[in-house]
Design a protein around this motif. Structure first.
Motif, PDB file in Angstrom:
ATOM      1  N   MET A   1       5.759   7.874  15.741  1.00  0.00           N
ATOM      2  CA  MET A   1       5.402   8.090  17.146  1.00  0.00           C
ATOM      3  C   MET A   1       6.165   9.302  17.692  1.00  0.00           C
ATOM      4  N   LEU A   2       5.491  10.099  18.528  1.00  0.00           N
ATOM      5  CA  LEU A   2       6.139  11.286  19.089  1.00  0.00           C
ATOM      6  C   LEU A   2       7.302  10.866  19.996  1.00  0.00           C
ATOM      7  N   PRO A   3       8.423  11.599  19.961  1.00  0.00           N
ATOM      8  CA  PRO A   3       9.565  11.239  20.816  1.00  0.00           C
ATOM      9  C   PRO A   3       9.179  11.215  22.303  1.00  0.00           C
ATOM     10  N   ASP A   4       8.298  12.143  22.708  1.00  0.00           N
ATOM     11  CA  ASP A   4       7.850  12.154  24.105  1.00  0.00           C
ATOM     12  C   ASP A   4       7.163  10.844  24.470  1.00  0.00           C
ATOM     13  N   ILE A   5       6.342  10.329  23.535  1.00  0.00           N
ATOM     14  CA  ILE A   5       5.613   9.080  23.774  1.00  0.00           C
ATOM     15  C   ILE A   5       6.602   7.918  23.863  1.00  0.00           C
ATOM     16  N   GLU A   6       7.571   7.927  22.948  1.00  0.00           N
ATOM     17  CA  GLU A   6       8.582   6.859  22.978  1.00  0.00           C
ATOM     18  C   GLU A   6       9.321   6.857  24.308  1.00  0.00           C
ATOM     19  N   ASN A   7       9.684   8.052  24.764  1.00  0.00           N
ATOM     20  CA  ASN A   7      10.385   8.150  26.039  1.00  0.00           C
ATOM     21  C   ASN A   7       9.494   7.750  27.213  1.00  0.00           C
ATOM     22  N   ARG A 214      -4.339   8.365  16.320  1.00  0.00           N
ATOM     23  CA  ARG A 214      -3.776   7.699  15.140  1.00  0.00           C
ATOM     24  C   ARG A 214      -2.850   8.594  14.356  1.00  0.00           C
ATOM     25  N   SER A 215      -3.230   9.873  14.237  1.00  0.00           N
ATOM     26  CA  SER A 215      -2.401  10.777  13.439  1.00  0.00           C
ATOM     27  C   SER A 215      -1.043  10.986  14.115  1.00  0.00           C
ATOM     28  N   GLY A 216      -0.993  10.846  15.458  1.00  0.00           N
ATOM     29  CA  GLY A 216       0.286  10.932  16.167  1.00  0.00           C
ATOM     30  C   GLY A 216       0.956  12.287  16.090  1.00  0.00           C
ATOM     31  N   THR A 217       0.169  13.351  15.867  1.00  0.00           N
ATOM     32  CA  THR A 217       0.797  14.672  15.755  1.00  0.00           C
ATOM     33  C   THR A 217       0.845  15.404  17.089  1.00  0.00           C
ATOM     34  N   ASP A 218      -0.051  15.023  18.009  1.00  0.00           N
ATOM     35  CA  ASP A 218      -0.027  15.677  19.317  1.00  0.00           C
ATOM     36  C   ASP A 218      -0.359  14.648  20.394  1.00  0.00           C
ATOM     37  N   VAL A 219      -0.068  15.012  21.632  1.00  0.00           N
ATOM     38  CA  VAL A 219      -0.351  14.084  22.725  1.00  0.00           C
ATOM     39  C   VAL A 219      -1.844  14.130  23.050  1.00  0.00           C
ATOM     40  N   VAL A 220      -2.440  12.931  23.184  1.00  0.00           N
ATOM     41  CA  VAL A 220      -3.875  12.832  23.452  1.00  0.00           C
ATOM     42  C   VAL A 220      -4.087  12.031  24.731  1.00  0.00           C
ATOM     43  N   ARG A 227      -5.222   8.446  30.982  1.00  0.00           N
ATOM     44  CA  ARG A 227      -3.906   7.968  30.578  1.00  0.00           C
ATOM     45  C   ARG A 227      -3.511   8.624  29.257  1.00  0.00           C
ATOM     46  N   ILE A 228      -2.202   8.754  29.041  1.00  0.00           N
ATOM     47  CA  ILE A 228      -1.703   9.277  27.770  1.00  0.00           C
ATOM     48  C   ILE A 228      -1.851   8.144  26.750  1.00  0.00           C
ATOM     49  N   LEU A 229      -2.408   8.464  25.592  1.00  0.00           N
ATOM     50  CA  LEU A 229      -2.705   7.408  24.619  1.00  0.00           C
ATOM     51  C   LEU A 229      -1.645   7.354  23.522  1.00  0.00           C
ATOM     52  N   PHE A 230      -1.402   6.158  23.031  1.00  0.00           N
ATOM     53  CA  PHE A 230      -0.536   6.042  21.865  1.00  0.00           C
ATOM     54  C   PHE A 230      -1.065   4.943  20.956  1.00  0.00           C
ATOM     55  N   PHE A 231      -0.676   5.052  19.697  1.00  0.00           N
ATOM     56  CA  PHE A 231      -1.155   4.106  18.692  1.00  0.00           C
ATOM     57  C   PHE A 231       0.052   3.445  18.059  1.00  0.00           C
ATOM     58  N   ASP A 232       0.054   2.128  18.023  1.00  0.00           N
ATOM     59  CA  ASP A 232       1.197   1.402  17.481  1.00  0.00           C
ATOM     60  C   ASP A 232       0.848   0.879  16.091  1.00  0.00           C
ATOM     61  N   GLN A 233       1.493   1.477  15.084  1.00  0.00           N
ATOM     62  CA  GLN A 233       1.220   1.114  13.691  1.00  0.00           C
ATOM     63  C   GLN A 233       1.458  -0.379  13.445  1.00  0.00           C
ATOM     64  N   LYS A 234       2.499  -0.905  14.099  1.00  0.00           N
ATOM     65  CA  LYS A 234       2.864  -2.317  13.886  1.00  0.00           C
ATOM     66  C   LYS A 234       1.738  -3.244  14.333  1.00  0.00           C
ATOM     67  N   GLU A 235       1.108  -2.861  15.449  1.00  0.00           N
ATOM     68  CA  GLU A 235       0.000  -3.665  15.962  1.00  0.00           C
ATOM     69  C   GLU A 235      -1.143  -3.709  14.956  1.00  0.00           C
ATOM     70  N   GLU A 236      -1.370  -2.563  14.308  1.00  0.00           N
ATOM     71  CA  GLU A 236      -2.477  -2.489  13.346  1.00  0.00           C
ATOM     72  C   GLU A 236      -2.201  -3.396  12.157  1.00  0.00           C
ATOM     73  N   LEU A 237      -0.945  -3.412  11.719  1.00  0.00           N
ATOM     74  CA  LEU A 237      -0.587  -4.252  10.585  1.00  0.00           C
ATOM     75  C   LEU A 237      -0.760  -5.726  10.921  1.00  0.00           C
ATOM     76  N   ALA A 238      -0.507  -6.045  12.205  1.00  0.00           N
ATOM     77  CA  ALA A 238      -0.625  -7.441  12.629  1.00  0.00           C
ATOM     78  C   ALA A 238      -2.085  -7.827  12.836  1.00  0.00           C
ATOM     79  N   ALA A 239      -2.945  -6.817  13.007  1.00  0.00           N
ATOM     80  CA  ALA A 239      -4.338  -7.063  13.398  1.00  0.00           C
ATOM     81  C   ALA A 239      -5.163  -7.928  12.435  1.00  0.00           C
ATOM     82  N   PRO A 240      -5.068  -7.745  11.086  1.00  0.00           N
ATOM     83  CA  PRO A 240      -5.946  -8.523  10.194  1.00  0.00           C
ATOM     84  C   PRO A 240      -5.886 -10.026  10.427  1.00  0.00           C
ATOM     85  N   LYS A 241      -4.758 -10.529  10.937  1.00  0.00           N
ATOM     86  CA  LYS A 241      -4.656 -11.959  11.227  1.00  0.00           C
ATOM     87  C   LYS A 241      -5.717 -12.387  12.223  1.00  0.00           C
ATOM     88  N   GLN A 242      -5.969 -11.480  13.189  1.00  0.00           N
ATOM     89  CA  GLN A 242      -6.932 -11.827  14.238  1.00  0.00           C
ATOM     90  C   GLN A 242      -8.368 -11.783  13.729  1.00  0.00           C
TER      91      GLN A 242
END
Ligand SMILES: [Zn+2]
Length: 375
Positions: A1-7, A214-220, A227-242
């Motif tokens: 995740m981009l540091p700007d997004i984290e902040n 998803r690529s997380g290389t630039d702000v989208v 809204r500024i968008l972000f993608f959480d890899q952890k959420e995706e890993l948890a997703a197959p359960k649903q």
């Protein structure tokens, strides 16, 4: 995740906390005011009850004075009766005495009535006094709590504001301005992307936007809500359960007059969606870029049905759900509408999940995600 997004995410948390604290601080005096209003109501009730007692007391004094006056009158008539000369005069005095006695009796009844009332009045006053005392104590308690809470909140608020300033310092300035502008109008300035959707506005993203996030290389930014968008890899890993709870994917018919396919490699174009259609003994093929939905090259027409005409396109492709009339396809022109593109992507995702879970291995004969050329 981009540091700007984290902040920005940390900033959003701090902003929320600041808003919560400010709301709470604004709410406390309102609570005190509400109890004060109740207190004023009880006080008015007590005043009314006490005024009632006073009115009754004055009335009672008036009746007592009346009785006293009437008794004096009777005594005077008795004295006069001793000195009368005629029977008629005597009778007239007697009549006056009887009349005054009746009047006394009436006044006594009224006093009795007031005495009965006095008990009720007394209870009313005592109840209002007790309530007033209780409410006064409550308001003091509430005021003290509000004072303490406000002081605590102000301290937390100062800390949060300090933290906010620090976080703002660590975020690109243009991004920060964008975040604050959107936050002001929408209540939040950053949103997670899940299932191809912006969770801020629930709108499905364009495939290109989704890939960029998803690529997380630039702000989208979300095209729809900004809204500024972000993608959480952890959420995706948890997703197959649903996905176990998802409705079963509808499987396309093998002999349908129109068939859509996903092909991971198509000449130089890379990933494409293919649309094969049978019409009047001929088969047509349209090729679309899966990210932009743009029609690639010309519409190819061959003799026979599409299974015979385009076996090389079908082998190794993933069959998808989709059926639009020839007129609709022509109407799409050089670019698939967003809704069509979304529906194909959603079905592709579903097909991949299905293939990954292997849940429909039994149906492999009629609906394998990846087809073999018809024999
Ligand atoms: Zn959005």
């Amino acid at each position: 995740m981009l540091p700007d997004i984290e902040n920005l995410l940390k900033l959003q948390d701090v902003d929320k906390e600041i808003r919560r604290l400010q709301d709470e601080v604004a709410e406390l005096p309102k609570r005190v005011a509400a109890i004060e209003q109740k207190l004023a109501g009880t006080k008015a009730q007590l005043d009314k009850a006490q005024a009632g007692v006073k009115t009754d007391e004055a009335a009672r004094r008036k009746y007592e004075t009346n009785i006293k006056d009437l008794r004096e009158k009777i005594s005077k008539y008795r004295d006069q009766s001793l000195a009368v000369k005629t029977n008629d005069q005597y009778k007239a005095l007697l009549h006056e005495i009887q009349f005054a006695e009746k009047d006394i009796s009436e006044n006594e009844d009224k006093i009795l009535e007031l005495m009965v009332n006095a008990d009720a009045r007394d209870k009313e006053v005592k109840a209002a006094q007790a309530e007033l005392k209780e409410e006064a104590a409550e308001i003091e308690n509430e005021k003290e709590q509000a004072r303490q809470r406000t002081a605590e909140d102000q301290k937390l608020l100062a800390e949060a504001k300090g933290k906010r300033d620090q976080l703002r310092g660590g975020i690109r300035e243009d991004l920060l301005r964008h975040y604050e502008r959107v936050s002001k109008f929408r209540g939040s300035g950053i949103a997670e992307v899940r299932d191809h959707k912006c969770m801020g506005c629930q709108v499905i993203l364009r495939p290109q936007t989704y890939n960029d996030v998803r690529s997380g290389t630039d702000v989208v930014f979300c095209d729809s809500c900004q809204r500024i968008l972000f993608f959480d890899q952890k959420e995706e890993l948890a997703a197959p359960k649903q996905t176990a709870h998802r409705p079963k994917r509808h499987h396309p018919k093998i002999d349908a007059p129109q068939a859509w396919y996903y092909r991971p490699e198509f000449a130089a174009a890379g990933e494409v969606f293919l649309c094969l259609t049978n019409a009047s003994g001929q088969a047509s093929r349209r090729v679309y870029d899966i990210h932009t939905g743009r029609l690639l090259g010309d519409i190819l027409i061959r003799e026979g049905n599409y299974r015979e005409a385009f076996p090389e396109d079908i082998t190794g492709s993933t069959r998808l759900n989709g059926n639009w009339s020839e007129e609709e396809l022509d109407g799409f022109g050089a670019e698939l509408p967003m809704v069509v593109l979304d529906s194909l992507h959603a079905d592709l995702d579903a097909a991949r999940l299905e293939a990954a879970s292997g849940s429909h291995a039994k149906q492999a004969v009629t609906a394998t995600p990846t087809e073999q050329a018809a024999s």
